[in-house]
Design a protein around this motif. Structure first.
Motif, mmCIF file in Angstrom:
data_model
loop_
_atom_site.group_PDB
_atom_site.id
_atom_site.type_symbol
_atom_site.label_atom_id
_atom_site.label_comp_id
_atom_site.label_asym_id
_atom_site.label_seq_id
_atom_site.Cartn_x
_atom_site.Cartn_y
_atom_site.Cartn_z
ATOM 1 N N GLN A 1 0.828 -1.188 0.000
ATOM 2 C CA GLN A 1 0.000 0.000 0.000
ATOM 3 C C GLN A 1 0.869 1.247 0.000
ATOM 4 N N VAL A 2 0.303 2.360 -0.467
ATOM 5 C CA VAL A 2 1.103 3.536 -0.808
ATOM 6 C C VAL A 2 1.620 4.264 0.414
ATOM 7 N N GLN A 3 0.773 4.736 1.282
ATOM 8 C CA GLN A 3 1.135 5.627 2.380
ATOM 9 C C GLN A 3 1.827 6.870 1.815
ATOM 10 N N LEU A 4 3.145 6.987 1.947
ATOM 11 C CA LEU A 4 3.894 8.147 1.448
ATOM 12 C C LEU A 4 5.142 7.636 0.736
ATOM 13 N N VAL A 5 5.250 7.896 -0.550
ATOM 14 C CA VAL A 5 6.385 7.418 -1.329
ATOM 15 C C VAL A 5 6.982 8.580 -2.106
ATOM 16 N N GLU A 6 8.163 9.001 -1.669
ATOM 17 C CA GLU A 6 8.850 10.121 -2.300
ATOM 18 C C GLU A 6 9.830 9.629 -3.360
ATOM 19 N N SER A 7 10.036 10.454 -4.376
ATOM 20 C CA SER A 7 10.990 10.116 -5.431
ATOM 21 C C SER A 7 11.494 11.379 -6.102
ATOM 22 N N GLY A 8 12.571 11.235 -6.853
ATOM 23 C CA GLY A 8 13.066 12.335 -7.662
ATOM 24 C C GLY A 8 14.341 12.993 -7.184
ATOM 25 N N GLY A 9 14.837 12.569 -6.038
ATOM 26 C CA GLY A 9 16.054 13.166 -5.538
ATOM 27 C C GLY A 9 17.267 12.757 -6.350
ATOM 28 N N GLY A 10 18.401 13.331 -5.986
ATOM 29 C CA GLY A 10 19.630 12.985 -6.685
ATOM 30 C C GLY A 10 20.742 13.953 -6.344
ATOM 31 N N LEU A 11 21.807 13.859 -7.129
ATOM 32 C CA LEU A 11 22.972 14.718 -6.969
ATOM 33 C C LEU A 11 22.947 15.788 -8.064
ATOM 34 N N VAL A 12 23.086 17.024 -7.654
ATOM 35 C CA VAL A 12 23.040 18.126 -8.614
ATOM 36 C C VAL A 12 24.034 19.196 -8.192
ATOM 37 N N GLN A 13 24.551 19.917 -9.168
ATOM 38 C CA GLN A 13 25.458 21.016 -8.847
ATOM 39 C C GLN A 13 24.672 22.226 -8.371
ATOM 40 N N ALA A 14 25.325 23.038 -7.593
ATOM 41 C CA ALA A 14 24.705 24.284 -7.129
ATOM 42 C C ALA A 14 24.211 25.085 -8.335
ATOM 43 N N GLY A 15 23.009 25.623 -8.199
ATOM 44 C CA GLY A 15 22.391 26.349 -9.296
ATOM 45 C C GLY A 15 21.487 25.498 -10.159
ATOM 46 N N GLY A 16 21.558 24.204 -9.972
ATOM 47 C CA GLY A 16 20.755 23.283 -10.757
ATOM 48 C C GLY A 16 19.348 23.126 -10.220
ATOM 49 N N SER A 17 18.605 22.206 -10.844
ATOM 50 C CA SER A 17 17.202 21.986 -10.489
ATOM 51 C C SER A 17 16.914 20.505 -10.286
ATOM 52 N N LEU A 18 15.935 20.243 -9.457
ATOM 53 C CA LEU A 18 15.403 18.908 -9.270
ATOM 54 C C LEU A 18 13.903 19.004 -9.080
ATOM 55 N N SER A 19 13.225 17.932 -9.445
ATOM 56 C CA SER A 19 11.773 17.880 -9.274
ATOM 57 C C SER A 19 11.432 16.648 -8.463
ATOM 58 N N LEU A 20 10.812 16.853 -7.319
ATOM 59 C CA LEU A 20 10.429 15.759 -6.435
ATOM 60 C C LEU A 20 8.952 15.438 -6.595
ATOM 61 N N SER A 21 8.626 14.175 -6.401
ATOM 62 C CA SER A 21 7.238 13.724 -6.446
ATOM 63 C C SER A 21 6.933 12.901 -5.214
ATOM 64 N N CYS A 22 5.678 12.898 -4.831
ATOM 65 C CA CYS A 22 5.262 12.101 -3.679
ATOM 66 C C CYS A 22 3.885 11.518 -3.950
ATOM 67 N N ALA A 23 3.810 10.207 -3.906
ATOM 68 C CA ALA A 23 2.533 9.509 -4.008
ATOM 69 C C ALA A 23 1.994 9.314 -2.599
ATOM 70 N N VAL A 24 0.735 9.649 -2.405
ATOM 71 C CA VAL A 24 0.144 9.679 -1.067
ATOM 72 C C VAL A 24 -1.120 8.839 -1.026
#
Length: 114
Positions: A1-24
């Protein structure tokens, strides 16, 4: 079952971008204010951004203008777009409801290299 599942993290250089998602799980998501939290090593978990079911948002000062929280009420998803990342944004990021947090998910690691 889902509860809370985060994804999308990673390693990025300063000034960069990331997009996180969470299924709830619906029982946690429905009509609740949802938030993204983060916990850096040796520090307490802190609320980074929150969003109401109607789309009203709030951000901690350190991320204003750089992070954007959003949600998809039809899919029980919460998102965090992170731009202009700084080394101090390095942390494990979690999503949860703001009032009466549910059991925490595993989080997703965000590492910003300077």
């Amino acid at each position: 079952q889902v509860q809370l599942v985060e994804s999308g993290g990673g390693l990025v250089q300063a000034g960069g971008s990331l997009s996180l998602s969470c299924a709830v799980s619906a029982s946690i998501f429905s009509r609740n204010v949802m938030g993204w939290y983060r916990q850096a090593p040796g520090k307490q978990r802190e609320l980074v951004a929150s969003i109401t079911s109607g789309g009203n948002t709030n951000y901690r000062d350190s991320v204003k203008g750089r992070f954007t929280i959003s949600r998809d009420n039809a899919k029980n998803m919460v998102f965090l777009q992170m731009n202009a990342l700084k080394s101090e944004d390095t942390a494990v990021y979690y999503c949860n409801r703001v009032s009466g947090t549910a059991s925490w998910g595993q989080g997703t690691q965000v590492t910003v290299s300077s």
